[in-house]
Scaffold this motif. Structure first.
Motif, PDB file in Angstrom:
ATOM      1  N   UNK A   1      50.754  46.226  25.274  1.00 12.18           N
ATOM      2  CA  UNK A   1      50.722  47.242  26.326  1.00 12.18           C
ATOM      3  C   UNK A   1      49.620  46.952  27.329  1.00 12.18           C
ATOM      4  N   UNK A   2      48.430  46.680  26.829  1.00 14.81           N
ATOM      5  CA  UNK A   2      47.326  46.352  27.722  1.00 14.81           C
ATOM      6  C   UNK A   2      47.601  45.054  28.477  1.00 14.81           C
ATOM      7  N   UNK A   3      48.175  44.068  27.777  1.00 17.34           N
ATOM      8  CA  UNK A   3      48.513  42.790  28.415  1.00 17.34           C
ATOM      9  C   UNK A   3      49.399  43.025  29.641  1.00 17.34           C
ATOM     10  N   UNK A   4      50.464  43.785  29.463  1.00 19.46           N
ATOM     11  CA  UNK A   4      51.391  44.029  30.564  1.00 19.46           C
ATOM     12  C   UNK A   4      50.709  44.804  31.692  1.00 19.46           C
ATOM     13  N   UNK A   5      49.923  45.810  31.346  1.00 24.42           N
ATOM     14  CA  UNK A   5      49.228  46.587  32.384  1.00 24.42           C
ATOM     15  C   UNK A   5      48.295  45.699  33.197  1.00 24.42           C
ATOM     16  N   UNK A   6      47.537  44.852  32.506  1.00 22.65           N
ATOM     17  CA  UNK A   6      46.619  43.952  33.212  1.00 22.65           C
ATOM     18  C   UNK A   6      47.364  42.990  34.114  1.00 22.65           C
ATOM     19  N   UNK A   7      48.444  42.400  33.599  1.00 18.35           N
ATOM     20  CA  UNK A   7      49.164  41.399  34.377  1.00 18.35           C
ATOM     21  C   UNK A   7      49.873  42.037  35.573  1.00 18.35           C
ATOM     22  N   UNK A   8      50.370  43.242  35.414  1.00 14.44           N
ATOM     23  CA  UNK A   8      51.003  43.936  36.539  1.00 14.44           C
ATOM     24  C   UNK A   8      49.983  44.246  37.623  1.00 14.44           C
ATOM     25  N   UNK A   9      48.769  44.616  37.214  1.00 18.82           N
ATOM     26  CA  UNK A   9      47.715  44.889  38.192  1.00 18.82           C
ATOM     27  C   UNK A   9      47.322  43.613  38.930  1.00 18.82           C
ATOM     28  N   UNK A  10      47.272  42.499  38.197  1.00 17.56           N
ATOM     29  CA  UNK A  10      46.961  41.228  38.860  1.00 17.56           C
ATOM     30  C   UNK A  10      48.072  40.833  39.821  1.00 17.56           C
ATOM     31  N   UNK A  11      49.311  41.095  39.431  1.00 17.77           N
ATOM     32  CA  UNK A  11      50.434  40.790  40.317  1.00 17.77           C
ATOM     33  C   UNK A  11      50.337  41.620  41.599  1.00 17.77           C
ATOM     34  N   UNK A  12      50.015  42.909  41.444  1.00 11.54           N
ATOM     35  CA  UNK A  12      49.868  43.780  42.603  1.00 11.54           C
ATOM     36  C   UNK A  12      48.703  43.339  43.482  1.00 11.54           C
ATOM     37  N   UNK A  13      47.687  42.743  42.871  1.00 13.19           N
ATOM     38  CA  UNK A  13      46.526  42.289  43.625  1.00 13.19           C
ATOM     39  C   UNK A  13      46.796  40.984  44.362  1.00 13.19           C
ATOM     40  N   UNK A  14      47.942  40.353  44.085  1.00 12.92           N
ATOM     41  CA  UNK A  14      48.295  39.134  44.802  1.00 12.92           C
ATOM     42  C   UNK A  14      48.091  37.851  44.039  1.00 12.92           C
ATOM     43  N   UNK A  15      47.843  37.925  42.737  1.00 13.75           N
ATOM     44  CA  UNK A  15      47.621  36.710  41.952  1.00 13.75           C
ATOM     45  C   UNK A  15      48.802  35.742  42.070  1.00 13.75           C
ATOM     46  N   UNK A  16      50.029  36.286  42.084  1.00 13.77           N
ATOM     47  CA  UNK A  16      51.193  35.422  42.137  1.00 13.77           C
ATOM     48  C   UNK A  16      51.328  34.656  43.427  1.00 13.77           C
ATOM     49  N   UNK A  17      50.659  35.091  44.474  1.00 13.94           N
ATOM     50  CA  UNK A  17      50.720  34.409  45.762  1.00 13.94           C
ATOM     51  C   UNK A  17      49.691  33.290  45.875  1.00 13.94           C
ATOM     52  N   UNK A  18      48.837  33.172  44.878  1.00 15.71           N
ATOM     53  CA  UNK A  18      47.789  32.157  44.884  1.00 15.71           C
ATOM     54  C   UNK A  18      48.251  30.957  44.062  1.00 15.71           C
ATOM     55  N   UNK A  19      48.036  29.760  44.572  1.00 18.53           N
ATOM     56  CA  UNK A  19      48.400  28.546  43.838  1.00 18.53           C
ATOM     57  C   UNK A  19      47.618  28.501  42.522  1.00 18.53           C
ATOM     58  N   UNK A  20      48.232  27.986  41.455  1.00 11.63           N
ATOM     59  CA  UNK A  20      47.557  27.970  40.146  1.00 11.63           C
ATOM     60  C   UNK A  20      46.142  27.409  40.190  1.00 11.63           C
ATOM     61  N   UNK A  21      45.931  26.356  40.978  1.00 10.03           N
ATOM     62  CA  UNK A  21      44.603  25.732  41.002  1.00 10.03           C
ATOM     63  C   UNK A  21      43.570  26.602  41.713  1.00 10.03           C
ATOM     64  N   UNK A  22      44.006  27.606  42.440  1.00  9.19           N
ATOM     65  CA  UNK A  22      43.061  28.458  43.144  1.00  9.19           C
ATOM     66  C   UNK A  22      42.848  29.820  42.496  1.00  9.19           C
ATOM     67  N   UNK A  23      43.493  30.060  41.372  1.00 12.86           N
ATOM     68  CA  UNK A  23      43.456  31.400  40.786  1.00 12.86           C
ATOM     69  C   UNK A  23      42.111  31.747  40.149  1.00 12.86           C
ATOM     70  N   UNK A  24      41.437  30.769  39.607  1.00  8.29           N
ATOM     71  CA  UNK A  24      40.123  31.059  39.029  1.00  8.29           C
ATOM     72  C   UNK A  24      39.161  31.500  40.131  1.00  8.29           C
ATOM     73  N   UNK A  25      39.176  30.793  41.252  1.00 10.12           N
ATOM     74  CA  UNK A  25      38.322  31.178  42.373  1.00 10.12           C
ATOM     75  C   UNK A  25      38.723  32.542  42.905  1.00 10.12           C
ATOM     76  N   UNK A  26      40.014  32.841  42.901  1.00  9.11           N
ATOM     77  CA  UNK A  26      40.507  34.147  43.324  1.00  9.11           C
ATOM     78  C   UNK A  26      39.919  35.249  42.445  1.00  9.11           C
ATOM     79  N   UNK A  27      39.918  35.024  41.153  1.00 15.15           N
ATOM     80  CA  UNK A  27      39.352  36.005  40.225  1.00 15.15           C
ATOM     81  C   UNK A  27      37.855  36.175  40.467  1.00 15.15           C
ATOM     82  N   UNK A  28      37.143  35.073  40.615  1.00 13.70           N
ATOM     83  CA  UNK A  28      35.694  35.130  40.782  1.00 13.70           C
ATOM     84  C   UNK A  28      35.307  35.807  42.100  1.00 13.70           C
TER      85      UNK A  28
END
Length: 293
Positions: A145-172
């Motif tokens: 449940x927490x996994x899905x909630x977290x991932x949905x929030x990241x999706x809403x924040x635009x994580x899916x629009x960021x290339x995989x190699x840039x996602x760590x920098x996006x988080x930071x």
């Protein structure tokens, strides 16, 4: 309750008003990400029901050693019970128990006392009521449940629009996380993208099966109650996956989400078990599950 690390994302994220709030507490070398709402949190460490026959520091930090007494060779189990045993055979093997018998250990007074202590230490289970509540949490909430909630929030924040190699920098850049935590979220999101909302369901369901076996050893459930409940849960699990490989893959992804570490050791145990003469996964995953006790 020992401790845990919650991975629940809340707060403000740039213009999307989203911020990561993180709390860290030690847990014998493990970090738990579970957050339970509406009830007291249940400690959910993967120590589960450790075998006191392990070395000084057991597979999951179980502590003191001490060999269990010799028992008679196990009788052949019905296929349905073999299916139950297979669902948590990886941890049974890691704990040095016997995956050929229901629950992995003989039900006797020594094992009862060991399991009562272990369930209290690692799951905050102290009686039948707390056992039922914890099992209900695993089946209806769990880490998924927490996994899905977290991932949905990241999706809403635009994580899916960021290339995989840039996602760590996006988080930071946009969340209050350490580099290690940022990479962990990136790994989690990759699982979510590839496997969807059910990516780690097998983790919770296999552990629910395992919990029932611990309740039997602790004598919170009678043998028939434990077998009946195992059958009920097994019938929930079986249609969700097509094979042992698919179920175990989901279980291992859940382990990686929970532990923030590779599941390679457990993967190796799984592959080793499949190569043995008494391979617990010889029982057909799609076997007809029926009451045979």
């Amino acid at each position: 309750m020992k401790s845990k690390k919650s991975r629940k994302l809340t707060g403000v994220f740039l213009c999307l008003v989203l911020l990561a709030a993180l709390s860290l507490q030690g847990c014998k070398g493990k970090e738990d990400k579970k957050e339970v709402s509406g009830q007291e949190e249940k400690q959910d460490d993967e120590a589960l029901g450790q075998d006191t026959s392990l070395d000084e520091e057991g597979e999951d930090g179980s502590g003191e050693g001490g060999a269990l007494p010799e028992e008679e060779p196990p009788a052949e189990q019905p296929d349905t019970v073999r299916w139950f045993n297979a669902s948590y055979a990886i941890l049974t093997e890691l704990n040095g128990w016997d995956y050929n018998i229901f629950a992995g250990l003989p039900a006797n007074d020594m094992v009862k006392e060991m399991e009562i202590q272990s369930l209290e230490q690692w799951w905050s289970v102290t009686d039948r009521q707390s056992a039922d509540e914890t099992l209900d949490w695993a089946l209806n909430v769990g880490h998924r449940t927490e996994f899905v909630e977290n991932m949905q929030q990241l999706a809403e924040a635009g994580m899916g629009d960021v290339a995989p190699e840039g996602r760590k920098d996006f988080m930071l850049a946009n969340f209050q996380v350490t580099e290690e935590e940022a990479q962990s979220y990136v790994n989690d999101y990759a699982m979510y993208e590839q496997y969807g909302a059910g990516a780690i369901d097998g983790w919770d369901y296999c552990r629910a099966m395992n919990l029932v076996s611990f309740y039997y050893l602790a004598q919170y459930y009678t043998e028939e109650e434990a077998l009946d409940k195992s059958l009920e849960i097994a019938k929930m699990i079986q249609p969700l996956f097509t094979s042992w490989d698919e179920l175990v893959d989901s279980y291992l992804r859940g382990y990686e989400y929970w532990a923030d570490e590779s599941s390679q050791e457990r993967r190796s145990v799984y592959e080793d078990l499949k190569s043995r003469e008494d391979n617990p996964y010889q029982v057909d995953y799609n076997t007809a599950l029926e009451k045979s006790w």
